[in-house]
Design a protein around this motif. Sequence first.
Motif, PDB file in Angstrom:
ATOM      1  N   ASN A  39       8.402   8.440   3.336  1.00 42.47           N
ATOM      2  CA  ASN A  39       9.351   8.694   2.248  1.00 42.47           C
ATOM      3  C   ASN A  39       8.810   8.151   0.932  1.00 42.47           C
ATOM      4  OD1 ASN A  39      11.503   6.680   0.706  1.00 42.47           O
ATOM      5  ND2 ASN A  39      12.118   8.826   0.747  1.00 42.47           N
ATOM      6  N   ASN A  56      11.463  -0.290   2.888  1.00 47.07           N
ATOM      7  CA  ASN A  56      10.521  -0.964   1.989  1.00 47.07           C
ATOM      8  C   ASN A  56      10.685  -0.593   0.514  1.00 47.07           C
ATOM      9  OD1 ASN A  56       7.580  -1.953   1.286  1.00 47.07           O
ATOM     10  ND2 ASN A  56       7.626   0.229   0.760  1.00 47.07           N
ATOM     11  N   ALA A 107      11.454  -0.008  -3.264  1.00 50.45           N
ATOM     12  CA  ALA A 107      12.089  -0.813  -4.298  1.00 50.45           C
ATOM     13  C   ALA A 107      11.533  -0.416  -5.644  1.00 50.45           C
ATOM     14  CB  ALA A 107      11.835  -2.296  -4.061  1.00 50.45           C
TER      15      ALA A 107
END
Length: 126
Positions: free
Chosen positions: A36, A90, A92
């Motif tokens: 992703n 994960n 951010a």
Amino acid sequence: MRRFEDKVVIVTGGGSGIGEASSLRFAAEGAAVGVNDINPDGANSVVEQIRSAGGKAIPLVADVSDEAAVEGMVAATVAEFGGLDVIHNNAALLSRDVLSRDLDLGGVRPRGLLQLTMPSTCSARC
Ligand SMILES: NC(=O)c1ccc[n+]([C@@H]2O[C@H](COP(=O)([O-])OP(=O)(O)OC[C@H]3O[C@@H](n4cnc5c(N)ncnc54)[C@H](O)[C@@H]3O)[C@@H](O)[C@H]2O)c1
């Protein structure tokens, strides 16, 4: 036996940095990886690297703050690989502004904690 043989993994923010390294490692350990990222170039590049090495991966271009988009990427992963075993959450946005606000949340001043501990951890490890 590789540690993630026959497992299906989604890595959010998998198009660069730690997410890219995690995606490549999961694939090297036998996982099929849904990579992703909000950035299509990053997601596609990591998928290409995995496929070139003989692994299985699909790009999942989606903004993880968009619930419908997340549902869509999970559905696409299950449709492609037949299930889902692991999500490495994960992604951010590491802007100075966001980090600054996050670090002062909750009144516990984790920023102060970091500032106090960084010199020791750096002198021990850097
Ligand atoms: N790098 C560090 O020193 C460090 C330290 C502690 C924690 N972390 C954490 O590790 C994680 C990864 O950090 P990194 O340094 O590899 O960051 P990075 O900026 O290299 O990678 C983050 C990826 O997330 C993607 N992304 C951003 N917003 C997104 C969204 N809304 N939807 C989907 N994808 C999105 C970006 O396009 C990028 O590819 C983050 O959660 C970060 O907070 C990093």
